[in-house]
Write an enzyme that holds these catalytic residues in place. Structure first.
Site, mmCIF file in Angstrom:
data_model
loop_
_atom_site.group_PDB
_atom_site.id
_atom_site.type_symbol
_atom_site.label_atom_id
_atom_site.label_comp_id
_atom_site.label_asym_id
_atom_site.label_seq_id
_atom_site.Cartn_x
_atom_site.Cartn_y
_atom_site.Cartn_z
ATOM 1 N N ASP A 30 6.414 -26.821 34.571
ATOM 2 C CA ASP A 30 7.536 -26.869 33.630
ATOM 3 C C ASP A 30 8.598 -27.812 34.183
ATOM 4 O O ASP A 30 8.807 -27.869 35.407
ATOM 5 C CB ASP A 30 8.131 -25.471 33.409
ATOM 6 N N THR A 124 2.030 -24.278 18.654
ATOM 7 C CA THR A 124 1.821 -24.241 17.209
ATOM 8 C C THR A 124 1.998 -25.632 16.617
ATOM 9 O O THR A 124 3.033 -26.284 16.845
ATOM 10 C CB THR A 124 2.851 -23.274 16.573
ATOM 11 N N ASN A 214 2.009 -16.347 10.791
ATOM 12 C CA ASN A 214 3.463 -16.226 10.839
ATOM 13 C C ASN A 214 4.063 -16.191 9.445
ATOM 14 O O ASN A 214 5.078 -15.521 9.216
ATOM 15 C CB ASN A 214 4.062 -17.358 11.675
ATOM 16 N N ASN A 225 12.663 -6.034 3.397
ATOM 17 C CA ASN A 225 14.121 -6.052 3.251
ATOM 18 C C ASN A 225 14.548 -6.055 1.784
ATOM 19 O O ASN A 225 15.536 -5.412 1.415
ATOM 20 C CB ASN A 225 14.704 -7.259 3.993
ATOM 21 N N PHE A 262 -8.363 -16.769 -8.370
ATOM 22 C CA PHE A 262 -7.694 -17.170 -9.598
ATOM 23 C C PHE A 262 -6.371 -16.393 -9.724
ATOM 24 O O PHE A 262 -6.068 -15.507 -8.931
ATOM 25 C CB PHE A 262 -8.646 -16.890 -10.777
ATOM 26 N N CYS A 268 -0.393 -4.499 -15.834
ATOM 27 C CA CYS A 268 0.606 -3.888 -14.939
ATOM 28 C C CYS A 268 1.370 -4.865 -14.048
ATOM 29 O O CYS A 268 2.597 -4.836 -14.017
ATOM 30 C CB CYS A 268 -0.062 -2.835 -14.057
ATOM 31 N N LYS A 271 4.003 -7.250 -15.705
ATOM 32 C CA LYS A 271 5.024 -6.432 -16.370
ATOM 33 C C LYS A 271 5.950 -5.772 -15.345
ATOM 34 O O LYS A 271 7.180 -5.780 -15.492
ATOM 35 C CB LYS A 271 4.302 -5.363 -17.211
ATOM 36 N N LYS A 324 -9.789 -8.671 -15.093
ATOM 37 C CA LYS A 324 -10.451 -8.685 -13.777
ATOM 38 C C LYS A 324 -11.822 -8.048 -13.924
ATOM 39 O O LYS A 324 -12.094 -7.364 -14.924
ATOM 40 C CB LYS A 324 -9.634 -7.945 -12.720
ATOM 41 N N ARG A 331 -5.621 -7.420 -22.000
ATOM 42 C CA ARG A 331 -4.159 -7.627 -21.991
ATOM 43 C C ARG A 331 -3.740 -8.468 -20.790
ATOM 44 O O ARG A 331 -4.123 -8.182 -19.667
ATOM 45 C CB ARG A 331 -3.435 -6.270 -21.948
HETATM 46 N N1 LIG Z 1 7.836 -17.703 21.647
HETATM 47 C C1 LIG Z 1 6.826 -17.040 21.103
HETATM 48 O O1 LIG Z 1 6.829 -15.835 20.976
HETATM 49 C C2 LIG Z 1 5.608 -17.791 20.653
HETATM 50 C C3 LIG Z 1 4.481 -17.052 20.257
HETATM 51 C C4 LIG Z 1 3.352 -17.751 19.870
HETATM 52 C C5 LIG Z 1 3.350 -19.130 19.845
HETATM 53 N N2 LIG Z 1 4.454 -19.817 20.202
HETATM 54 C C6 LIG Z 1 4.388 -21.268 20.218
HETATM 55 O O2 LIG Z 1 4.139 -21.652 21.551
HETATM 56 C C7 LIG Z 1 4.820 -22.884 21.839
HETATM 57 C C8 LIG Z 1 5.793 -22.668 22.989
HETATM 58 O O3 LIG Z 1 6.762 -21.766 22.542
HETATM 59 P P1 LIG Z 1 7.944 -21.272 23.514
HETATM 60 O O4 LIG Z 1 8.667 -20.231 22.769
HETATM 61 O O5 LIG Z 1 7.397 -20.965 24.849
HETATM 62 O O6 LIG Z 1 8.794 -22.616 23.617
HETATM 63 P P2 LIG Z 1 9.988 -22.866 24.657
HETATM 64 O O7 LIG Z 1 10.698 -24.062 24.147
HETATM 65 O O8 LIG Z 1 10.716 -21.610 24.915
HETATM 66 O O9 LIG Z 1 9.239 -23.210 26.012
HETATM 67 C C9 LIG Z 1 8.570 -24.413 26.196
HETATM 68 C C10 LIG Z 1 8.639 -24.776 27.670
HETATM 69 O O10 LIG Z 1 8.026 -26.036 27.827
HETATM 70 C C11 LIG Z 1 8.752 -26.748 28.810
HETATM 71 N N3 LIG Z 1 8.463 -28.175 28.675
HETATM 72 C C12 LIG Z 1 8.943 -29.072 27.786
HETATM 73 N N4 LIG Z 1 8.450 -30.296 28.027
HETATM 74 C C13 LIG Z 1 7.629 -30.171 29.100
HETATM 75 C C14 LIG Z 1 6.808 -31.068 29.809
HETATM 76 N N5 LIG Z 1 6.729 -32.354 29.493
HETATM 77 N N6 LIG Z 1 6.081 -30.585 30.839
HETATM 78 C C15 LIG Z 1 6.132 -29.295 31.193
HETATM 79 N N7 LIG Z 1 6.906 -28.376 30.547
HETATM 80 C C16 LIG Z 1 7.625 -28.820 29.515
HETATM 81 C C17 LIG Z 1 10.189 -26.391 28.529
HETATM 82 O O11 LIG Z 1 11.016 -26.640 29.649
HETATM 83 C C18 LIG Z 1 10.054 -24.905 28.199
HETATM 84 O O12 LIG Z 1 10.190 -24.105 29.354
HETATM 85 C C19 LIG Z 1 5.485 -23.290 20.531
HETATM 86 O O13 LIG Z 1 4.632 -24.147 19.832
HETATM 87 C C20 LIG Z 1 5.645 -21.995 19.801
HETATM 88 O O14 LIG Z 1 5.703 -22.176 18.395
HETATM 89 C C21 LIG Z 1 5.575 -19.187 20.622
#
Ligand SMILES: NC(=O)c1ccc[n+]([C@@H]2O[C@H](COP(=O)([O-])OP(=O)(O)OC[C@H]3O[C@@H](n4cnc5c(N)ncnc54)[C@H](O)[C@@H]3O)[C@@H](O)[C@H]2O)c1
Length: 451
Positions: A30, A124, A214, A225, A262, A268, A271, A324, A331
């Site tokens: 990271d 994602t 999601n 809600n 479809f 129901c 309506k 269906k 109707r």
């Molecule tokens: N947060 C969730 O609960 C969750 C759940 C499922 C999927 N996701 C998906 O997973 C992915 C990550 O989500 P997140 O919440 O951890 O994101 P985040 O932004 O919290 O964490 C991403 C991490 O990547 C690091 N990073 C950025 N550029 C980098 C690089 N070049 N080299 C190494 N590290 C680098 C950042 O410093 C950060 O710590 C996203 O696509 C998100 O949509 C998130």
């Protein structure tokens, strides 16, 4: 296995800790130095129940460490998990620049080396990204070929923050999406460490599955809600009712009503959706999700009409007119509406209604037919064969055993079949060669005839 995890947010770090706990040799990478140093001292840099003890144990045992830059790591590792962020760009699209940058680093470290490497995208992304952006970039920079000396898969992360360890370990399945089927075999060793059954699919399916999940979760919260607001405004206990709604695992918390097909109709649903939204409006309560349900159904009906028009065929046969399968009720039937709509557009329409002979119509159904299709006696045919003999396009709107077309039945007729309840064949878009063998255009697929 020697595993690199790029990006140590919640999904990245939880995967790192869980894979280390399984005995793999894990390095987390990271760019955030504070995160890296917290992890190396056995602490989670964010709050996640159970994560700190797991990190502490695995850092101590030497199975997990974190670094800020990957120098020479890739050539000594078997797998790279990409778990960096994909935040929203100002357009609403996902900003995939972090993923692209990590992919470029991995690919350049692989260039000129011989060690086989597997790349697993956990972040994602939208459908098409892996095939159209990630794969070509990895191949170009590394000088390798996916499926030969490099493997690539999309394995979306489904965990929830706050519950992440249990969600990781108890996932009902892991989706493994590849851009060509040979790659799936290259992940057989890793697959043994992925939670739940590993379900193989195309990269696009895996990418879409994450967004679909999601979307469903967000829709559920929004629905709950909206129900909460309207219940509370009427002095009704929403918690109690929602608990009862969830107790019905036959119709509510079940696969019922969750098959793309479809449009809906009948006496129901339209309506009662109209009733609850009208009731809410009169009480000054906004229910935008419920307000959009009937327009969504209309948009779907219109898309079906467009798919029919796109065939260029004008002699259409519709099988089954009830709202269906399993009912003879006309109707608000979307199939009957479709017949009437096409008739008014100038199509030559034939229909077979297996539930009632034209001469023995119930009073209620006769009134519906007279209102929507005044010339119904010229449109209705006495048998399935009579519709096949006089149509160039058969439109399937409902799945019924008595209306199932077999290749044997179709071989004597010059008809095409448009199956509106098989979205894979009806709604495929012109996006080129998909691994999942989808048609490349909206096409009339005589799949039932095996054509
Ligand atoms: N947060 C969730 O609960 C969750 C759940 C499922 C999927 N996701 C998906 O997973 C992915 C990550 O989500 P997140 O919440 O951890 O994101 P985040 O932004 O919290 O964490 C991403 C991490 O990547 C690091 N990073 C950025 N550029 C980098 C690089 N070049 N080299 C190494 N590290 C680098 C950042 O410093 C950060 O710590 C996203 O696509 C998100 O949509 C998130």
């Amino acid at each position: 296995m020697r595993i690199l995890i790029w990006g140590l947010g919640c999904p990245g770090l939880v995967s790192a800790a869980c894979l280390a706990q399984m005995g793999h040799d894990v390095i987390g990478i990271d760019i955030d130095e504070a995160k890296v140093s917290a992890i190396n001292s056995g602490h989670s840099p964010f709050r996640e129940p159970g994560l700190t003890p797991l990190l502490e144990e695995n850092v101590k045992r030497g199975r997990l460490r974190a670094i800020t830059a990957s120098r020479d790591c890739v050539q000594n590792a078997d797998v790279s998990f990409i778990s960096v962020g994909t935040p929203s760009a100002s357009t609403g699209a996902l900003d995939t620049s972090q993923v692209e940058s990590v992919a470029e680093t991995i690919a350049s470290e692989l260039r000129g080396t011989a060690h086989f490497h597997q790349v697993v995208l956990r972040s994602t992304v939208c459908p098409g990204f892996t095939r159209e952006v990630l794969a070509p970039r990895l191949e170009k920079i590394s000088g390798r070929r996916i499926g030969r000396d490099l493997a690539l898969a999309v394995c979306p992360e489904f965990l929830r923050e706050g519950n992440a360890l249990d969600d990781f370990r108890e996932a009902p399945f892991s989706a493994l999406g590849t851009i060509e089927s040979r790659s799936a075999e290259m992940f057989s060793e890793l697959a043994r460490s992925l939670p739940g059954e590993v379900v193989q699919m195309s990269a696009e399916e895996a990418e879409m599955l994450k967004l679909m999940n999601n979307s469903f979760h967000a829709l559920k919260v929004g629905f709950a809600n909206e129900m909460g607001r309207i219940c509370a405004a009427g002095g009704v206990d929403p918690e109690k009712l929602m608990a009862l709604l969830c107790r019905d695992t036959r119709l509510n918390i079940s696969p019922a009503y969750l098959s793309p097909g479809f449009a809906f109709g009948g006496p129901c649903l339209p309506k009662d959706i109209a009733a609850i939204t009208t009731h809410a409006r009169s009480a000054g309560i906004k229910l935008p999700i419920l307000e959009s349900v009937l327009p969504s159904n209309e948009a779907h009906f219109d898309a079906c009409v467009r798919a029919i028009r796109a065939t260029g065929l004008r002699d259409v046969g519709i099988l089954g007119l009830a709202f269906k399968s399993g009912s003879d009720d006309l109707r608000n039937s979307p199939s009957l509406r479709l017949a009437a709509h096409l008739h008014h557009e100038g199509f030559s329409v034939r229909a077979y209604n297996p539930d009632e002979e034209p001469g023995t119509l119930s009073e209620s159904n006769r009134r519906v037919l007279e209102r929507l299709l005044p010339h119904y006696d010229q449109i209705l045919r006495p048998s399935l064969e009579a519709v096949l003999a006089s149509s160039s396009l058969i439109i399937i709107t409902q799945r019924r055993p008595e209306l199932t077309l077999t290749p044997e039945m179709l071989k004597d007729y010059d008809v095409k079949v448009l199956d509106l309840i098989d979205p894979a064949s009806t709604w495929a878009t012109p996006s080129g060669d998909r691994a999942c063998n989808r048609a490349s255009t909206i096409e009339i697929r005589n799949s039932l005839a095996g054509a």
